[in-house]
Design a protein around this motif. Structure first.
Motif, PDB file in Angstrom:
ATOM      1  N   LYS A  69       0.873  -1.179   0.000  1.00  0.00           N
ATOM      2  CA  LYS A  69       0.000   0.000   0.000  1.00  0.00           C
ATOM      3  C   LYS A  69       0.903   1.219   0.000  1.00  0.00           C
ATOM      4  CE  LYS A  69      -2.491   0.029   3.587  1.00  0.00           C
ATOM      5  NZ  LYS A  69      -3.123  -0.600   4.712  1.00  0.00           N
ATOM      6  N   SER A  70       0.352   2.356  -0.301  1.00  0.00           N
ATOM      7  CA  SER A  70       1.160   3.554  -0.211  1.00  0.00           C
ATOM      8  C   SER A  70       1.227   3.999   1.248  1.00  0.00           C
ATOM      9  CB  SER A  70       0.529   4.646  -1.072  1.00  0.00           C
ATOM     10  OG  SER A  70       1.116   5.871  -0.725  1.00  0.00           O
ATOM     11  N   ASN A  93       3.333   6.436   4.339  1.00  0.00           N
ATOM     12  CA  ASN A  93       4.218   7.548   4.623  1.00  0.00           C
ATOM     13  C   ASN A  93       5.386   7.064   5.481  1.00  0.00           C
ATOM     14  OD1 ASN A  93       5.480   9.792   5.689  1.00  0.00           O
ATOM     15  ND2 ASN A  93       3.586  11.000   5.725  1.00  0.00           N
ATOM     16  N   LYS A 125       6.625   8.976   0.365  1.00  0.00           N
ATOM     17  CA  LYS A 125       5.628   7.914   0.344  1.00  0.00           C
ATOM     18  C   LYS A 125       6.187   6.730  -0.411  1.00  0.00           C
ATOM     19  CE  LYS A 125       1.385   9.949   1.420  1.00  0.00           C
ATOM     20  NZ  LYS A 125       0.029  10.234   0.961  1.00  0.00           N
ATOM     21  N   MET A 126       6.044   5.574   0.206  1.00  0.00           N
ATOM     22  CA  MET A 126       6.583   4.396  -0.441  1.00  0.00           C
ATOM     23  C   MET A 126       5.501   3.342  -0.558  1.00  0.00           C
ATOM     24  SD  MET A 126      10.104   2.455   0.498  1.00  0.00           S
ATOM     25  CE  MET A 126       9.903   0.786   1.006  1.00  0.00           C
ATOM     26  N   VAL A 127       5.546   2.585  -1.633  1.00  0.00           N
ATOM     27  CA  VAL A 127       4.625   1.465  -1.778  1.00  0.00           C
ATOM     28  C   VAL A 127       5.255   0.287  -1.046  1.00  0.00           C
ATOM     29  CG1 VAL A 127       3.486  -0.068  -3.405  1.00  0.00           C
ATOM     30  CG2 VAL A 127       3.849   2.324  -3.978  1.00  0.00           C
ATOM     31  N   TYR A 132      10.108   2.076  -5.674  1.00  0.00           N
ATOM     32  CA  TYR A 132       9.031   1.836  -4.727  1.00  0.00           C
ATOM     33  C   TYR A 132       8.499   3.132  -4.132  1.00  0.00           C
ATOM     34  CZ  TYR A 132       9.661  -3.195  -4.829  1.00  0.00           C
ATOM     35  OH  TYR A 132       9.703  -4.495  -5.233  1.00  0.00           O
ATOM     36  N   GLU A 147       6.580   6.518  -4.109  1.00  0.00           N
ATOM     37  CA  GLU A 147       5.450   7.015  -4.875  1.00  0.00           C
ATOM     38  C   GLU A 147       5.888   8.266  -5.616  1.00  0.00           C
ATOM     39  OE1 GLU A 147       1.086   7.376  -3.409  1.00  0.00           O
ATOM     40  OE2 GLU A 147       2.091   5.539  -3.988  1.00  0.00           O
ATOM     41  N   LYS A 148       5.616   8.304  -6.899  1.00  0.00           N
ATOM     42  CA  LYS A 148       5.980   9.493  -7.681  1.00  0.00           C
ATOM     43  C   LYS A 148       5.142  10.671  -7.199  1.00  0.00           C
ATOM     44  CE  LYS A 148       8.646   7.212 -10.596  1.00  0.00           C
ATOM     45  NZ  LYS A 148       8.784   6.109  -9.641  1.00  0.00           N
ATOM     46  N   GLN A 149       5.770  11.831  -7.173  1.00  0.00           N
ATOM     47  CA  GLN A 149       5.000  13.026  -6.864  1.00  0.00           C
ATOM     48  C   GLN A 149       3.955  13.191  -7.966  1.00  0.00           C
ATOM     49  OE1 GLN A 149       5.689  14.115  -4.061  1.00  0.00           O
ATOM     50  NE2 GLN A 149       7.465  13.094  -3.706  1.00  0.00           N
ATOM     51  N   GLU A 162       0.617  10.117 -13.352  1.00  0.00           N
ATOM     52  CA  GLU A 162       0.075   8.848 -12.856  1.00  0.00           C
ATOM     53  C   GLU A 162      -1.437   8.895 -12.623  1.00  0.00           C
ATOM     54  OE1 GLU A 162       1.782   5.791 -11.691  1.00  0.00           O
ATOM     55  OE2 GLU A 162       3.175   6.484 -13.222  1.00  0.00           O
TER      56      GLU A 162
END
Ligand SMILES: Nc1ncnc2c1ncn2[C@@H]1O[C@H](COP(=O)(O)OP(=O)(O)O)[C@@H](O)[C@H]1O
Ligand SMILES: [Mg+2]
Length: 339
Positions: free
Chosen positions: A172-173, A175, A206-208, A322, A324-326, A330
């Motif tokens: 999941k995304s 923080n 943010k990371m997946v 991994y 999350e792109k700003q 997307e």
């Protein structure tokens, strides 16, 4: 004599091609040389074994196969072809899988009796301590020892079962700042000897990932850092404990670095990530094995080193993929897909 070293052979041995050419095999890899004789004597002219070589201070296991080639003219032996594969990681994975199975059984067998033992000891203490006339202090001491030791056992068994179960990650995304702050907060609680310093970048990352597993990995690392500091203090060096956690992201990777001023990593550090390798009396040796597994499931790695001042520096490294792109294109794509 070595005639035709290929590139990957040189890489596996960590020796440049021009240093291999023309040198006797016995000089380069003495453990392999004895295989030559085995191969020429065997019926199928093949011999195979595992040898350990040191490469850049790391022990690697090579599976070596030697084929002896018959020399048609003289009926004697011609050359030999020596091939080898690096099977270090494969062997490690096999061992880990076998250990996970052992852990599952142990956890299962030991966990069940723990609760009745603990309850019985507590009951003895509560109900009968007043009736003991000869030596109530010893009675209390004994029951307390049982309860305390059962607690230790339970913690070990929990570690066994979390290693054996190791749920597949649910991505999941998340923080990263939040996960790190919460984990550090829990470790900080209820202990005063160690100061925690957390350095986080200003912008949120943010990371997946699976937040629960990532928190478990961090917890294991912080716990090791704390234990290493306690060990150093018990050894007599009483300077105050400090654990620094740094989160930093670069172009292609995100690092979570945990540096402590404990006693430092023991020798043979690259084996510490294997299950059941421990130097602590009450250790299970599963902590780092769990962390490594979690790191790998997130496409990451676990790096162990000693810092300049003696403590350990442990890095959890993830690929920036991994992250999350700003908000760029997307969400656009998602919207279109939903239409
Ligand atoms: N921060 C650290 N400083 C020094 N040694 C460490 C550190 N982290 C791990 N180690 C070493 O690695 C070993 C294995 O750690 P781990 O897998 O967590 O198992 P355990 O904590 O049960 O011993 C420890 O016994 C210790 O020797
Ligand atoms: Mg540990």
């Amino acid at each position: 004599m070595i005639h035709l070293p290929n590139r990957s052979a040189c890489d596996l041995l960590g020796i440049a091609p021009d240093l291999l050419l023309g040198r006797p095999l016995a000089e380069i890899a003495p453990q392999m040389a004895s295989l030559l004789a085995d191969a020429s004597q065997s019926n199928h002219k093949i011999a195979q074994t595992q040898v350990t070589v040191m490469r850049k201070d790391q022990a690697r296991t090579l599976l070596v196969r030697v084929t002896a080639e018959a020399d048609g003219y003289k009926g004697g032996m011609g050359g030999y072809v020596v091939t080898f594969d690096d099977v270090t990681d494969q062997l490690r994975d096999q061992r880990t899988a076998a250990w996970a199975d052992v852990a599952r059984r142990i956890a299962h067998e030991i966990k069940n009796p723990l609760t009745p033992i603990q309850l019985s000891a507590e009951r003895l203490q509560r109900k009968y301590v007043r009736e003991i006339v000869s030596d109530p202090a010893v009675f209390s001491q004994c029951t307390e020892t049982i309860i305390r030791q059962v607690g230790d056992l339970r913690r070990m068994v929990d570690e066994f079962s979390s290693f054996a179960r190791m749920p597949a990650p649910v991505f999941k995304s998340e923080n990263l700042h939040d996960i790190i702050r919460q984990t550090v907060f829990l470790q900080e609680m209820g202990q005063r000897d160690v100061t925690f310093e957390t350095r986080l970048p200003e912008h949120a990352l943010k990371m997946v990932c699976d937040g629960r597993l990532l928190a478990q990995a961090l917890t294991n690392l912080l716990k090791n850092a704390r234990e290493s500091i306690s060990a150093r203090i018990e050894d007599g060096d009483k300077s105050p404990g400090l654990i620094q956690l740094t989160l930093q992201s670069a172009e292609d990777q995100v690092d979570i670095i945990i540096a402590d001023n404990g006693r430092g990593l023991p020798e043979d550090a690259d084996r510490l990530v294997e299950p059941y390798v421990t130097t602590r009396a009450k250790g299970t040796g599963l902590g780092l094995a769990i962390v490594k597994k979690i790191a790998e499931e997130h496409g990451g790695a676990l790096l162990l080193a000693n810092g300049r001042d003696g403590g350990a520096v442990v890095t959890l490294r993830f690929a920036a993929d991994y992250l999350e792109k700003q908000a760029t294109n997307e969400p656009e794509r998602d919207k279109r897909a939903a239409e």
